[in-house]
Design a protein around this motif. Structure first.
Motif, PDB file in Angstrom:
ATOM      1  N   TYR A  57       3.234  -2.023   3.587  1.00 18.51           N
ATOM      2  CA  TYR A  57       3.080  -0.465   3.104  1.00 18.51           C
ATOM      3  C   TYR A  57       4.429   0.083   3.038  1.00 18.51           C
ATOM      4  O   TYR A  57       5.297  -0.181   3.612  1.00 18.51           O
ATOM      5  N   VAL A  58       4.597   1.119   2.113  1.00 18.48           N
ATOM      6  CA  VAL A  58       5.468   2.141   1.887  1.00 18.48           C
ATOM      7  C   VAL A  58       5.102   3.606   2.169  1.00 18.48           C
ATOM      8  O   VAL A  58       3.976   3.748   1.489  1.00 18.48           O
ATOM      9  N   GLU A  59       5.967   4.267   3.006  1.00 18.02           N
ATOM     10  CA  GLU A  59       5.401   5.712   3.263  1.00 18.02           C
ATOM     11  C   GLU A  59       6.342   6.365   2.041  1.00 18.02           C
ATOM     12  O   GLU A  59       7.415   6.430   2.063  1.00 18.02           O
ATOM     13  N   ASP A  64      -4.799  -2.035  -6.169  1.00 12.81           N
ATOM     14  CA  ASP A  64      -3.343  -1.464  -5.887  1.00 12.81           C
ATOM     15  C   ASP A  64      -3.888  -0.345  -5.276  1.00 12.81           C
ATOM     16  O   ASP A  64      -4.679   0.450  -5.646  1.00 12.81           O
ATOM     17  N   ILE A  65      -3.533   0.217  -4.021  1.00 11.43           N
ATOM     18  CA  ILE A  65      -4.195   1.243  -2.960  1.00 11.43           C
ATOM     19  C   ILE A  65      -3.108   2.254  -2.840  1.00 11.43           C
ATOM     20  O   ILE A  65      -1.799   1.830  -2.420  1.00 11.43           O
ATOM     21  N   TYR A  66      -3.449   3.466  -2.847  1.00 16.07           N
ATOM     22  CA  TYR A  66      -2.676   4.692  -2.484  1.00 16.07           C
ATOM     23  C   TYR A  66      -3.546   5.606  -1.490  1.00 16.07           C
ATOM     24  O   TYR A  66      -4.781   5.779  -1.997  1.00 16.07           O
ATOM     25  N   ILE A  97       1.007  -1.028   0.082  1.00 13.97           N
ATOM     26  CA  ILE A  97       0.027  -0.015  -0.019  1.00 13.97           C
ATOM     27  C   ILE A  97       0.972   1.129  -0.117  1.00 13.97           C
ATOM     28  O   ILE A  97       1.968   1.335   0.805  1.00 13.97           O
ATOM     29  N   LYS A  98       0.738   2.081  -0.848  1.00  9.09           N
ATOM     30  CA  LYS A  98       1.598   3.379  -0.893  1.00  9.09           C
ATOM     31  C   LYS A  98       0.778   4.423  -0.195  1.00  9.09           C
ATOM     32  O   LYS A  98      -0.375   4.870  -0.435  1.00  9.09           O
TER      33      LYS A  98
END
Length: 403
Positions: free
Chosen positions: A141-143, A118-120, A25-26
């Motif tokens: 997730y990546v921040e 695909d989630i932002y 998750i972005k």
């Protein structure tokens, strides 16, 4: 006059692009009105340019009327599942200001588990990843931290302007996107800054945390901002409040400062023992996410140029991806120790280095460090001369050549 062309923030798109279509998750975080929404829309345009069907992409602003239709995570989950049922390919969900939605963590976790999606996400809280999302999606997730416009971005946006003159304007008003995209309009900039400051203080600090003593919060913020770049502690702040016939407990002061950090209005920077690389527990410094807010708080940026330059350099190092601390030596202090993986750099920041005393102070602190990592003195001098391997660089040039 307002600038009509949309500025593509390629720095952030280049960091996000490799994560498109992977399982993570972005999450885009940043202070309110720093440009997260525009980056999210740029991601949507990027997906379309890569061949994704625009009908497979759903972008919802949780602060808009459409977003307000979903009062809970369950409602949004049902909406997305219903929409996904009509699609026969991978879907893309882009949610702006997700923390406006109660129960958003469980909703996102369920959508990720149940759909090919695909989630932002975007949010204006530094702690949004410390709850259930972090617990149940650890490693998934990546921040990406989004900052206001840097000076190099301002130079890209406002062309055909002398860089020195443009830097004076940037130093006064900062880089919040709405101000820059309005061409630093004299009549509008202060009004925009004041409204943004009130929005952050009232909505993202007071309302979010149930603070009733708004006057006390503003006094604390006013003191901290007046002392940008100076070491301080809750004791310093408490003594200041007492001198102004105010009184708050140390715990309340620390809570209020923590809330300001969560809203990404302030950043607390710890001190580090350069020799032992140990983070020191005593004293720390604060910097503003955007130095233009000093103006909204009644401070003269040109009159405190040393502090403002230091604030600008700190934010630029963070924008470039460095972990930043204050360097504590035996008998001296280095403004910034900047680490990026195994790479380390040291920085001193000064308005001008034109006297022997200033040169001795700025270069001397770096000369006492006996390792071989790069060392820099940044100032506004037109002619810069290094010393024993220490580079002396004009700060406008350094900022203009940023990543």
């Amino acid at each position: 006059m307002p600038l009509t062309e949309i500025y593509r923030r390629e720095l952030y798109l280049s960091r996000i692009r490799p994560f498109i279509d992977n399982e993570q998750i972005k999450v885009l975080t940043g202070i309110r009105r720093c440009g997260k929404t525009m980056v999210l829309r740029m991601i949507r345009d990027e997906l379309i340019s890569l061949g994704r069907d625009k009908d497979d992409i759903l972008l919802i602003d949780m602060e808009s009327n459409l977003g307000r239709d979903y009062r809970s995570g369950e409602g949004l989950y049902d909406k997305v599942v219903s929409w996904a049922s009509s699609r026969d390919s991978k879907i893309y969900l882009l949610l702006d200001e997700i923390k406006m939605l109660e129960g958003w963590e469980l909703c996102i976790r369920s959508l990720k588990s149940d759909l090919d999606i695909d989630i932002y996400l975007t949010g204006s809280s530094s702690k949004m990843l410390s709850g259930e999302l972090a617990t149940h999606l650890a490693g998934r997730y990546v921040e990406f931290r989004i900052h206001p416009f840097s000076f190099s971005e301002v130079c890209d946006i406002i062309k055909d302007t002398d860089r020195k003159e443009l830097f004076k304007t940037y130093l006064e008003y900062g880089g919040m996107p709405l101000i820059v995209m309005n061409g630093y309009n004299d009549l509008m900039s202060d009004s925009i800054l004041n409204a943004m400051y009130d929005s952050v203080v009232i909505r993202d600090i007071c309302d979010r945390n149930g603070i009733r003593n708004g006057a006390g919060l503003r006094k604390i913020l006013g003191y901290v901002v007046s002392e940008i770049g100076h070491s301080m502690s809750s004791t310093n702040i408490s003594n200041y409040l007492k001198s102004k016939k105010g009184n708050m407990t140390h715990d309340t002061i620390l809570d209020y400062l923590s809330f300001a950090e969560d809203a990404m209005f302030l950043s607390k920077v710890n001190r580090q023992d350069i020799r032992g690389k140990e983070i020191l527990k005593t004293d720390y410094k604060f910097y503003l996410e955007d130095h233009g807010f000093r103006r909204a708080m009644g401070f003269d940026n040109m009159g405190s140029i040393d502090q403002v330059l230091e604030n600008i350099v700190y934010n630029e190092l963070k924008r470039r991806g460095y972990d930043v601390t204050i360097g504590k030596g035996v008998n001296s202090e280095v403004d910034f120790v900047a680490d990026l993986g195994t790479k380390r750099e040291y920085y001193q920041v000064s308005y001008l280095v034109q006297t022997d005393d200033t040169r001795k102070r700025e270069f001397g602190a770096l000369l006492r460090i006996k390792d071989n990592h790069p060392k820099f003195v940044l100032s506004l001098d037109d002619f810069c001369t290094g010393c024993e391997g220490i580079e002396h660089v004009n700060i406008i040039e350094w900022l203009s050549n940023g990543m």
